[in-house]
Design a protein around this motif. Structure first.
Motif, PDB file in Angstrom:
ATOM      1  N   THR A  32      29.922  67.141  79.661  1.00  0.00           N
ATOM      2  CA  THR A  32      28.916  67.146  80.724  1.00  0.00           C
ATOM      3  C   THR A  32      28.103  68.431  80.697  1.00  0.00           C
ATOM      4  O   THR A  32      26.883  68.416  80.898  1.00  0.00           O
ATOM      5  CB  THR A  32      29.598  66.999  82.095  1.00  0.00           C
ATOM      6  OG1 THR A  32      30.321  65.765  82.126  1.00  0.00           O
ATOM      7  CG2 THR A  32      28.585  67.037  83.230  1.00  0.00           C
ATOM      8  N   ARG A  47      41.857  67.417  86.567  1.00  0.00           N
ATOM      9  CA  ARG A  47      40.647  67.159  87.383  1.00  0.00           C
ATOM     10  C   ARG A  47      39.388  67.358  86.558  1.00  0.00           C
ATOM     11  O   ARG A  47      38.392  66.621  86.713  1.00  0.00           O
ATOM     12  CB  ARG A  47      40.624  68.083  88.617  1.00  0.00           C
ATOM     13  CG  ARG A  47      39.444  67.770  89.561  1.00  0.00           C
ATOM     14  CD  ARG A  47      39.571  66.377  90.111  1.00  0.00           C
ATOM     15  NE  ARG A  47      38.441  65.929  90.904  1.00  0.00           N
ATOM     16  CZ  ARG A  47      37.409  65.258  90.425  1.00  0.00           C
ATOM     17  NH1 ARG A  47      37.333  64.986  89.123  1.00  0.00           N
ATOM     18  NH2 ARG A  47      36.444  64.833  91.225  1.00  0.00           N
ATOM     19  N   PHE A  50      38.725  64.240  84.473  1.00  0.00           N
ATOM     20  CA  PHE A  50      38.161  63.150  85.261  1.00  0.00           C
ATOM     21  C   PHE A  50      36.705  63.427  85.628  1.00  0.00           C
ATOM     22  O   PHE A  50      35.876  62.504  85.642  1.00  0.00           O
ATOM     23  CB  PHE A  50      39.002  62.908  86.517  1.00  0.00           C
ATOM     24  CG  PHE A  50      40.199  62.022  86.283  1.00  0.00           C
ATOM     25  CD1 PHE A  50      40.169  60.683  86.631  1.00  0.00           C
ATOM     26  CD2 PHE A  50      41.348  62.521  85.697  1.00  0.00           C
ATOM     27  CE1 PHE A  50      41.267  59.858  86.407  1.00  0.00           C
ATOM     28  CE2 PHE A  50      42.449  61.711  85.462  1.00  0.00           C
ATOM     29  CZ  PHE A  50      42.413  60.366  85.819  1.00  0.00           C
ATOM     30  N   ALA A  51      36.380  64.679  85.925  1.00  0.00           N
ATOM     31  CA  ALA A  51      34.995  65.028  86.239  1.00  0.00           C
ATOM     32  C   ALA A  51      34.103  64.840  85.018  1.00  0.00           C
ATOM     33  O   ALA A  51      32.982  64.326  85.122  1.00  0.00           O
ATOM     34  CB  ALA A  51      34.910  66.469  86.742  1.00  0.00           C
ATOM     35  N   ASP A  54      33.402  61.178  84.435  1.00  0.00           N
ATOM     36  CA  ASP A  54      32.658  60.504  85.501  1.00  0.00           C
ATOM     37  C   ASP A  54      31.150  60.554  85.200  1.00  0.00           C
ATOM     38  O   ASP A  54      30.558  61.627  85.183  1.00  0.00           O
ATOM     39  CB  ASP A  54      32.953  61.196  86.832  1.00  0.00           C
ATOM     40  CG  ASP A  54      32.324  60.493  88.020  1.00  0.00           C
ATOM     41  OD1 ASP A  54      31.437  59.638  87.825  1.00  0.00           O
ATOM     42  OD2 ASP A  54      32.720  60.808  89.161  1.00  0.00           O
ATOM     43  N   SER A  56      28.672  59.945  86.993  1.00  0.00           N
ATOM     44  CA  SER A  56      27.843  60.401  88.112  1.00  0.00           C
ATOM     45  C   SER A  56      27.796  61.918  88.227  1.00  0.00           C
ATOM     46  O   SER A  56      26.964  62.462  88.963  1.00  0.00           O
ATOM     47  CB  SER A  56      28.365  59.815  89.430  1.00  0.00           C
ATOM     48  OG  SER A  56      29.573  60.445  89.833  1.00  0.00           O
ATOM     49  N   VAL A  57      28.684  62.624  87.492  1.00  0.00           N
ATOM     50  CA  VAL A  57      28.744  64.085  87.567  1.00  0.00           C
ATOM     51  C   VAL A  57      27.719  64.690  86.614  1.00  0.00           C
ATOM     52  O   VAL A  57      27.695  64.374  85.426  1.00  0.00           O
ATOM     53  CB  VAL A  57      30.156  64.608  87.234  1.00  0.00           C
ATOM     54  CG1 VAL A  57      30.176  66.130  87.178  1.00  0.00           C
ATOM     55  CG2 VAL A  57      31.162  64.104  88.273  1.00  0.00           C
ATOM     56  N   THR A  86      26.743  65.888  91.690  1.00  0.00           N
ATOM     57  CA  THR A  86      26.772  64.479  91.312  1.00  0.00           C
ATOM     58  C   THR A  86      25.494  63.798  91.758  1.00  0.00           C
ATOM     59  O   THR A  86      24.727  64.327  92.569  1.00  0.00           O
ATOM     60  CB  THR A  86      27.981  63.758  91.934  1.00  0.00           C
ATOM     61  OG1 THR A  86      27.684  63.410  93.298  1.00  0.00           O
ATOM     62  CG2 THR A  86      29.233  64.628  91.891  1.00  0.00           C
ATOM     63  N   TRP A 127      42.310  67.210  95.693  1.00  0.00           N
ATOM     64  CA  TRP A 127      42.723  66.336  94.573  1.00  0.00           C
ATOM     65  C   TRP A 127      44.127  66.704  94.137  1.00  0.00           C
ATOM     66  O   TRP A 127      44.429  67.868  93.872  1.00  0.00           O
ATOM     67  CB  TRP A 127      41.740  66.515  93.422  1.00  0.00           C
ATOM     68  CG  TRP A 127      41.720  65.413  92.413  1.00  0.00           C
ATOM     69  CD1 TRP A 127      41.023  64.241  92.484  1.00  0.00           C
ATOM     70  CD2 TRP A 127      42.396  65.395  91.144  1.00  0.00           C
ATOM     71  NE1 TRP A 127      41.228  63.493  91.344  1.00  0.00           N
ATOM     72  CE2 TRP A 127      42.059  64.174  90.500  1.00  0.00           C
ATOM     73  CE3 TRP A 127      43.244  66.291  90.499  1.00  0.00           C
ATOM     74  CZ2 TRP A 127      42.545  63.832  89.248  1.00  0.00           C
ATOM     75  CZ3 TRP A 127      43.737  65.952  89.245  1.00  0.00           C
ATOM     76  CH2 TRP A 127      43.388  64.728  88.638  1.00  0.00           C
ATOM     77  N   ASN A 194      31.229  55.595  79.039  1.00  0.00           N
ATOM     78  CA  ASN A 194      31.154  54.527  80.032  1.00  0.00           C
ATOM     79  C   ASN A 194      30.114  53.463  79.702  1.00  0.00           C
ATOM     80  O   ASN A 194      29.663  52.738  80.589  1.00  0.00           O
ATOM     81  CB  ASN A 194      30.900  55.101  81.435  1.00  0.00           C
ATOM     82  CG  ASN A 194      32.108  55.801  82.012  1.00  0.00           C
ATOM     83  OD1 ASN A 194      32.990  55.155  82.575  1.00  0.00           O
ATOM     84  ND2 ASN A 194      32.172  57.117  81.846  1.00  0.00           N
ATOM     85  N   ARG A 197      33.824  49.590  78.934  1.00  0.00           N
ATOM     86  CA  ARG A 197      34.894  49.935  79.861  1.00  0.00           C
ATOM     87  C   ARG A 197      36.124  49.078  79.590  1.00  0.00           C
ATOM     88  O   ARG A 197      36.035  47.995  79.007  1.00  0.00           O
ATOM     89  CB  ARG A 197      34.432  49.792  81.315  1.00  0.00           C
ATOM     90  CG  ARG A 197      33.984  48.404  81.698  1.00  0.00           C
ATOM     91  CD  ARG A 197      33.423  48.361  83.115  1.00  0.00           C
ATOM     92  NE  ARG A 197      32.914  47.052  83.463  1.00  0.00           N
ATOM     93  CZ  ARG A 197      33.635  46.048  83.918  1.00  0.00           C
ATOM     94  NH1 ARG A 197      34.948  46.205  84.091  1.00  0.00           N
ATOM     95  NH2 ARG A 197      33.097  44.882  84.210  1.00  0.00           N
TER      96      ARG A 197
END
Length: 214
Positions: A32, A47, A50-51, A54, A56-57, A86, A127, A194, A197
């Motif tokens: 990212t 964490r 996962f970020a 994602d 959306s991040v 995000t 979290w 993504n 999936r």
């Protein structure tokens, strides 16, 4: 404190190393950010994974700022673990093992931190440990996160293939004349991004069924 300025913020504190320390610190290369992001425990690393996974991040900032408030006549300080930008708005994240959430000091700190963060219109998240199988799947797919390792031509071939409802085993044969190992790696990369999936709550297997993202 503007959201834009936080995107380029340096971590508030540096690593603390000492003999016999119980926490596990390090740096993770986040796709990212196209850069390294620090963590101070394996749970923080989880964490981060996962970020990074994602879609959306947009930005991940470690130890973004120091909060300092007066609570019941006493000065309180706290440095959140992560600040996520995000597409749904900013998220301030604290990472803590579930077994410690009931501790009075931890609960009190997170309570006033939530009030401060939400007063700005941001979201606050505490979290803890994720489902083990989901974490293992995301950790596995993270090994395929680096774009430059994959041929654009091969990725386009895989994108054009009819893979919705196809198993991972059969999908690896979707590009005639190309080694199945290369095709399988490209599929894993598109899962990381993504574009494809799978059900992440179940272990990834050759029989796992692929779906196209909406």
């Amino acid at each position: 404190m503007a959201e834009a300025s936080l995107r380029s913020a340096a971590p508030w504190r540096t690593f603390r190393w000492h003999k016999g320390q119980k926490h596990y610190s390090g740096t993770y290369w986040a796709a990212t950010m196209q850069d390294h992001v620090i963590y101070e425990s394996r749970l923080e690393l989880a964490r981060l994974l996962f970020a990074d996974f994602d879609p959306s991040v947009r930005d991940i900032v470690a130890q973004p700022f120091l909060l300092k408030v007066v609570v019941e006549g006493r000065v309180r300080k706290h440095i959140p673990d992560y600040f996520l930008v995000t597409e749904h708005g900013p998220v301030v994240v604290d990472v803590k093992p579930r077994r410690r959430l009931e501790q009075p000091v931890v609960a009190s700190t997170f309570e006033w931190t939530r009030r401060v963060v939400e007063s700005r219109g941001w979201r606050y998240e505490v979290w803890s440990e994720p489902p083990e199988t989901e974490l293992e799947n995301v950790r596995f797919l993270a090994g395929y996160r680096r774009d430059w390792l994959f041929s654009r031509e091969l990725l386009q071939e895989v994108r054009r293939a009819a893979l919705d409802g196809v198993t991972l085993r059969d999908a690896a044969r979707c590009v005639p004349g190309c080694e199945e190992e290369r095709v399988r790696a490209a599929i894993h990369h598109l899962l990381w991004k993504n574009e494809l999936r799978v059900e992440l709550t179940c272990p990834l297997r050759p029989s796992t069924v692929l779906r196209r993202s909406a």
